[in-house]
Design an enzyme around this catalytic site. Structure first.
Site, PDB file in Angstrom:
ATOM      1  N   ASP A   1       5.492   0.550  -4.539  1.00 29.63           N
ATOM      2  CA  ASP A   1       4.316  -0.486  -4.108  1.00 29.63           C
ATOM      3  C   ASP A   1       3.460   0.320  -2.946  1.00 29.63           C
ATOM      4  O   ASP A   1       2.182   0.351  -3.086  1.00 29.63           O
ATOM      5  CB  ASP A   1       4.816  -1.935  -3.707  1.00 29.63           C
TER       6      ASP A   1
ATOM      7  N   ASP B   1       3.947   4.780   2.907  1.00 28.46           N
ATOM      8  CA  ASP B   1       3.349   4.714   4.194  1.00 28.46           C
ATOM      9  C   ASP B   1       3.686   6.044   4.877  1.00 28.46           C
ATOM     10  O   ASP B   1       2.811   6.930   4.794  1.00 28.46           O
ATOM     11  CB  ASP B   1       4.143   3.513   4.719  1.00 28.46           C
TER      12      ASP B   1
ATOM     13  N   ASP C   1       5.924  -7.721   1.264  1.00 30.99           N
ATOM     14  CA  ASP C   1       6.101  -8.757   2.111  1.00 30.99           C
ATOM     15  C   ASP C   1       5.981  -8.517   3.660  1.00 30.99           C
ATOM     16  O   ASP C   1       5.572  -7.263   3.950  1.00 30.99           O
ATOM     17  CB  ASP C   1       7.659  -9.167   1.946  1.00 30.99           C
TER      18      ASP C   1
HETATM   19  C1  PRP Z   1       8.571  -0.215   1.682  1.00 32.44           C
HETATM   20  C2  PRP Z   1       7.787   0.371   0.495  1.00 32.44           C
HETATM   21  C3  PRP Z   1       8.392   1.865   0.148  1.00 32.44           C
HETATM   22  C4  PRP Z   1       8.527   2.218   1.620  1.00 32.44           C
HETATM   23  C5  PRP Z   1       7.572   3.210   2.008  1.00 32.44           C
HETATM   24  O1  PRP Z   1       9.683  -0.693   1.458  1.00 32.44           O
HETATM   25  O2  PRP Z   1       8.380  -0.506  -0.563  1.00 32.44           O
HETATM   26  O3  PRP Z   1       9.580   1.792  -0.687  1.00 32.44           O
HETATM   27  O4  PRP Z   1       8.584   0.976   2.559  1.00 32.44           O
HETATM   28  O5  PRP Z   1       7.572   3.312   3.328  1.00 32.44           O
HETATM   29  P1  PRP Z   1       7.762   4.961   3.867  1.00 32.44           P
HETATM   30  O6  PRP Z   1       6.687   5.572   3.026  1.00 32.44           O
HETATM   31  O7  PRP Z   1       7.375   4.848   5.188  1.00 32.44           O
HETATM   32  O8  PRP Z   1       9.177   5.464   3.631  1.00 32.44           O
HETATM   33  P2  PRP Z   1      10.291  -1.648   2.413  1.00 32.44           P
HETATM   34  O9  PRP Z   1      11.356  -0.908   3.463  1.00 32.44           O
HETATM   35  O10 PRP Z   1       9.477  -2.365   3.067  1.00 32.44           O
HETATM   36  O11 PRP Z   1      11.482  -2.604   1.421  1.00 32.44           O
HETATM   37  P3  PRP Z   1      11.052  -3.503   0.349  1.00 32.44           P
HETATM   38  O12 PRP Z   1      10.112  -2.965  -0.799  1.00 32.44           O
HETATM   39  O13 PRP Z   1      12.257  -4.250  -0.124  1.00 32.44           O
HETATM   40  O14 PRP Z   1      10.162  -4.589   0.986  1.00 32.44           O
END
Ligand code: PRP
Length: 178
Positions: free
Chosen positions: A100, A103, A159
């Site tokens: 999704d 970051d 979320d």
């Molecule tokens: C979010 C997103 C990615 C990750 C990206 O997951 O879905 O997997 O963070 O972040 P990064 O590039 O800094 O590693 P999250 O940990 O929020 O979990 P979720 O998808 O279960 O909400």
């Protein structure tokens, strides 16, 4: 009292048009290559993966994977660990990791390395959103929906404290709510 809805950053219509375009591009790039494996990264990618996969015109196999980021207090360390693995072997397969949002890039970087060690035919990446100014580790994004700024976004799978994942659009969490 009813909670105010987050302001719209990307409308449902714009998301739909972009998902269409990504599905067309992927279908064209992999035409004649046999079945591809789409690996959705839980939880955030579940809606994007559902919409994207239904619009492909090529054979596809759906898998899911989940990771957890180590945190020190509320600060992520960048270290990632696998908490749910795919069920099928990806050896010799064309794989697309579906996220999704990218970051810092640590999650996707970890997943690409791990999946490549299993001898797939190829590994590419597809993400709906990219916060390019937050990059800590460079990862190749092969299929990108939208580049966004540093705001906290929710909806279409994303979320804030497990809220607003099922909003049909990408919204911005207001500072008062965070
Ligand atoms: C979010 C997103 C990615 C990750 C990206 O997951 O879905 O997997 O963070 O972040 P990064 O590039 O800094 O590693 P999250 O940990 O929020 O979990 P979720 O998808 O279960 O909400």
């Amino acid at each position: 009292m009813t909670k105010p809805q987050p302001d719209v950053l990307i409308s449902a219509e714009d998301i739909s048009a972009r998902v269409d375009a990504l599905a067309k591009k992927i279908s064209s790039d992999y035409a004649g290559e046999g079945e591809i494996v789409l690996i959705g990264v839980l939880k955030g990618a579940f809606i994007f993966l559902a919409d994207l996969s239904r619009r492909l015109t090529i054979p596809r196999h759906i898998e899911f994977i989940a990771v957890s980021s180590y945190e020190h207090g509320s600060v992520r360390s960048g270290a990632v660990r696998l908490v749910l693995d795919v069920r099928a072997s990806i050896e010799g397969k064309h794989v697309i990791v579906v996220e999704d949002i990218v970051d810092t890039g640590h999650t996707l970087h970890y997943l690409i390395d791990m999946l490549k060690s299993r001898n797939p035919a190829s590994v590419r990446t597809c993400t709906l959103l990219h916060k390019e100014h937050r990059t800590e580790v460079d990862v190749e994004i092969d299929y990108l929906g939208f580049t966004i700024g540093d705001e906290w976004v929710v909806g279409y799978g994303l979320d804030f404290a497990e809220q607003d994942r099922t909003l049909p659009y990408i919204g911005i969490v207001k500072p008062d709510d965070a």
